[in-house]
Design a protein around this motif. Structure first.
Motif, mmCIF file in Angstrom:
data_model
loop_
_atom_site.group_PDB
_atom_site.id
_atom_site.type_symbol
_atom_site.label_atom_id
_atom_site.label_comp_id
_atom_site.label_asym_id
_atom_site.label_seq_id
_atom_site.Cartn_x
_atom_site.Cartn_y
_atom_site.Cartn_z
ATOM 1 N N GLN A 221 -5.060 -1.136 7.807
ATOM 2 C CA GLN A 221 -4.704 -2.194 6.867
ATOM 3 C C GLN A 221 -3.301 -2.652 7.189
ATOM 4 O O GLN A 221 -2.372 -1.846 7.273
ATOM 5 N N HIS B 286 -10.201 -2.336 7.576
ATOM 6 C CA HIS B 286 -10.540 -2.513 6.153
ATOM 7 C C HIS B 286 -9.226 -2.882 5.490
ATOM 8 O O HIS B 286 -8.334 -2.051 5.345
ATOM 9 N N THR B 287 -9.094 -4.144 5.121
ATOM 10 C CA THR B 287 -7.796 -4.672 4.749
ATOM 11 C C THR B 287 -7.955 -5.775 3.716
ATOM 12 O O THR B 287 -9.083 -6.223 3.459
ATOM 13 N N GLU B 288 -6.861 -6.194 3.095
ATOM 14 C CA GLU B 288 -6.955 -7.355 2.221
ATOM 15 C C GLU B 288 -6.929 -8.638 3.032
ATOM 16 O O GLU B 288 -7.449 -9.666 2.619
ATOM 17 N N SER C 188 -12.424 -7.724 4.941
ATOM 18 C CA SER C 188 -11.224 -8.373 4.434
ATOM 19 C C SER C 188 -11.600 -9.148 3.177
ATOM 20 O O SER C 188 -12.785 -9.298 2.862
ATOM 21 N N THR D 32 -12.518 -4.485 -1.548
ATOM 22 C CA THR D 32 -11.573 -4.246 -0.448
ATOM 23 C C THR D 32 -10.381 -3.411 -0.878
ATOM 24 O O THR D 32 -9.864 -2.613 -0.088
ATOM 25 N N ASN D 33 -9.923 -3.576 -2.115
ATOM 26 C CA ASN D 33 -8.663 -2.964 -2.523
ATOM 27 C C ASN D 33 -8.808 -1.811 -3.502
ATOM 28 O O ASN D 33 -7.811 -1.336 -4.031
ATOM 29 N N ILE E 175 -11.401 2.530 -0.384
ATOM 30 C CA ILE E 175 -10.574 2.606 0.823
ATOM 31 C C ILE E 175 -10.604 4.008 1.405
ATOM 32 O O ILE E 175 -10.750 4.203 2.616
ATOM 33 N N ALA F 129 -2.393 2.605 6.486
ATOM 34 C CA ALA F 129 -1.935 1.413 5.778
ATOM 35 C C ALA F 129 -0.477 1.164 6.112
ATOM 36 O O ALA F 129 0.360 2.060 5.959
ATOM 37 N N ASN G 136 2.642 -1.280 5.230
ATOM 38 C CA ASN G 136 3.159 -2.283 4.309
ATOM 39 C C ASN G 136 4.671 -2.395 4.457
ATOM 40 O O ASN G 136 5.313 -1.563 5.108
ATOM 41 N N PHE H 22 -3.449 0.146 -1.218
ATOM 42 C CA PHE H 22 -3.678 0.729 0.104
ATOM 43 C C PHE H 22 -2.807 1.948 0.375
ATOM 44 O O PHE H 22 -3.231 2.863 1.084
#
Length: 439
Positions: free
Chosen positions: A211, A234-236, A265, A292-293, A298, A306, A308, A338
Motif C-alpha cells: 500500500q 491492496h491499497t486505497e 484499489s 479496501t481500507n 487488509i 504500508a 505512508n 493501513f
C-alpha cells in the motif's frame, strides 16, 4: 436489453439541488466538472442557500469552496486536496476528520444525509451497467443513499471492474460530456526522496502486499523494486509507478491470500496510461472503501507493507499528518487504516516515511508536535520510521528508547537540539539509554 437513456444538459440537471441539500461529488479524476460549473452558476445567481458539499480529494477547479460563496455553499470535505486547501485554511470551507474506511459509513449510517450524488460513469454496456471508473471510494455509498443521482456519462471514464458497476436504473438524471479526465503526472524524485525510497525498499520482502499513495516518495520506492518477486497490491490508490512492475511481472499478486492475482484499489489518480490500464481489466478490482481500507480485511494478506508519510513526528512517536495550525495538510485519509492493518498482517510492516527536514531546513522530527497539529497515527500504532538517514523500528520500545532511535535518523544539524530536549524531558537516565542502546 434496451439501454437507451435520455440526456439533459448540466444546467438542467443541477436544478434538482435546493437549499440545505447535501451534495456528494465523485473523487479525484472523476470530479464532474461540468456539473460543478453549472451548480456554481446557480449559486452565483443565489438560487439556493446553505448547500453542503462533500467529497474526498478532487482534481480541478473547486469554486464552491471560495469565500464569495459564503452562505450559499459550505464545503465539508472528507479530505483536503490542494484545490481547496487555502480556502479551508482560511475558514471559508471546513473538513470532517474521518478514517478513509469510514467515509462510506457517514452516508450508510445516516450520520450525513445525501440528497444529491453527482458522479461520472462510462457509457452503459448492453446489459445496462455503467462503471464508476476511477472513483468507487465513498461514491458508491453516496449513490446507494442519495435521493437523486446525476451521472455524467463520459467515454473517457474507464470501465473498471470490482464494486465499480452500477445499473442505469440506479441513476435518475443523465448528462453527456466527453471531457478527458484530469491527469496526474510523475515528478522526478530528488536525491533525498531517492534515499528514502532505497531505505524503504530494503524493508520490502518478496511476496509483500503493498500500500502506498501517489507522490515522489512512493514513486522512488517503486523504482527500487525491479529485483523483487511476487509483489501484490491492496491499497486505497495507485498511480503510474506501479505499471512498470506489473509489466515486468514483479507485481503479480501470486502471494496474496485474498484477491489472489488481482490489484485492489478504491480510487486512482495518474496519467492516461493508468486509466487505460484499468479499462476492461479484470486483473484490477476497484472496490468500495469499506473493503479496501478495513484493517481486518487488509490483514488477511501476508506481508502487508504500508508506506505512508507525515508532516511531523515527535520524539515519542506521535505522528502529525493533519494540521490546522500554520499548515493545513490533507486529513486523516487511509493512514491509520493501513498502518493498523499492516501491523496485524503476518509478517507485515507499517512504515512511516518522510524527509528529515523541510525544504526550509526545519526539522520534521520535533521534541513535541507543533501547537494545533493533529495526531493521526498515535505512538501506539507506530512501527517503522524511515528518513534519508536510515530506518528504525520503534515498536515495543520505551519512550526513552524510541526517542533515541528517532533522533538517530533526524537531520544531523538538529540531532544535538533533539538530544537536549530528550534529556530535559526524561532526566539523567536518558544518558544511560543513549550510551547503552545499540542502533
Amino acid at each position: 436489453m434496451n439501454t437507451q437513456i435520455k440526456f439533459t444538459s448540466a444546467e438542467e440537471a443541477v436544478k434538482v439541488i435546493k437549499s440545505n441539500d447535501h451534495v456528494h461529488l465523485s473523487s479525484v479524476a472523476s470530479a464532474p466538472q461540468c456539473l460543478i460549473k453549472a451548480m456554481c452558476e446557480r449559486g452565483e445567481n443565489r438560487e439556493f442557500e446553505h448547500v453542503h458539499i462533500h467529497h474526498l480529494h478532487t482534481e480541478g477547479p473547486a469554486p464552491y469552496s471560495e469565500p464569495r460563496f459564503e452562505g450559499i455553499f459550505q464545503l465539508d470535505s472528507f479530505f483536503v486536496g490542494g484545490n481547496v486547501r487555502k480556502n479551508t485554511q482560511c475558514g471559508a470551507a471546513d473538513y470532517i476528520p474521518v478514517f478513509l474506511s469510514e467515509t462510506q459509513k457517514l452516508y450508510r449510517s445516516g450520520v450525513l444525509p445525501c440528497n444529491v450524488a453527482m458522479i461520472q460513469v462510462c457509457p452503459p454496456d448492453k446489459h445496462g451497467y455503467v462503471s464508476l471508473g476511477t472513483s468507487v471510494d465513498a461514491t458508491l455509498a453516496a449513490v446507494e443513499c442519495a435521493d437523486t443521482v446525476i451521472a455524467v456519462v463520459n467515454k473517457y471514464v474507464p470501465r473498471a471492474f470490482g464494486d465499480a458497476f452500477i445499473h442505469v436504473s440506479d441513476i435518475d438524471i443523465f448528462v453527456e460530456d466527453d471531457t478527458p479526465l484530469m491527469q496526474g503526472h510523475i515528478t522526478e524524485p530528488s536525491e533525498i526522496e531517492c534515499a528514502i525510497g532505497r531505505n524503504c525498499a530494503e524493508l520490502i520482502e518478496d511476496g509483500a502486499c503493498l500500500q502506498m499513495g501517489i507522490g515522489a516518495i512512493p514513486n522512488a520506492v517503486l523504482s527500487q523494486l525491479g529485483g523483487h518477486k511476487n509483489l501484490g497490491i491492496h491499497t486505497e490508490m495507485f498511480a503510474d509507478g506501479v505499471l512498470p512492475l506489473v509489466e515486468s511481472g514483479v507485481v503479480n499478486g501470486a502471494n496474496k491470500a485474498i484477491d489472489k492475482g488481482k490489484m485492489v484499489s478504491t480510487f486512482l489518480m495518474g496519467s492516461q496510461k493508468v486509466y487505460d490500464f484499468i479499462d476492461n481489466n479484470p486483473g484490477v478490482a476497484m472496490m468500495d472503501v469499506k473493503y479496501t481500507n478495513d484493517p481486518f480485511i487488509i490483514a488477511k494478506n501476508p506481508k502487508v507493507t504500508a508506506i505512508n508519510s507525515a508532516l511531523q513526528i515527535d520524539i515519542t512517536g506521535q505522528v502529525c499528518a493533519d494540521s490546522v495550525g500554520t499548515v493545513f495538510y490533507s486529513g486523516v485519509g487511509g493512514q491509520v487504516d493501513f498502518m493498523y492493518g499492516a501491523s496485524r498482517s503476518e509478517g507485515g510492516k507499517a512504515i512511516l516515511a518522510m524527509p528529515a527536514a523541510t525544504n526550509k531546513g526545519i526539522s520534521k522530527i520535533a521534541p513535541v508536535l507543533t501547537s494545533g497539529a493533529g495526531v493521526v497515527t498515535t505512538r501506539s500504532h507506530l512501527h517503522w520510521i524511515v528518513t534519508e538517514y536510515g530506518a528504525v523500528n520503534v515498536y515495543g520500545k520505551t519512550l526513552q528508547e524510541r526517542a533515541r532511535l528517532i533522533i538517530s535518523i533526524a537531520h544531523p544539524d538538529h540531532r544535538e537540539e533533539l538530544e537536549r530536549a530528550a534529556l530535559e524531558r526524561y532526566g539523567s537516565h536518558y544518558h544511560y539509554i543513549r550510551k547503552t542502546m545499540i542502533l
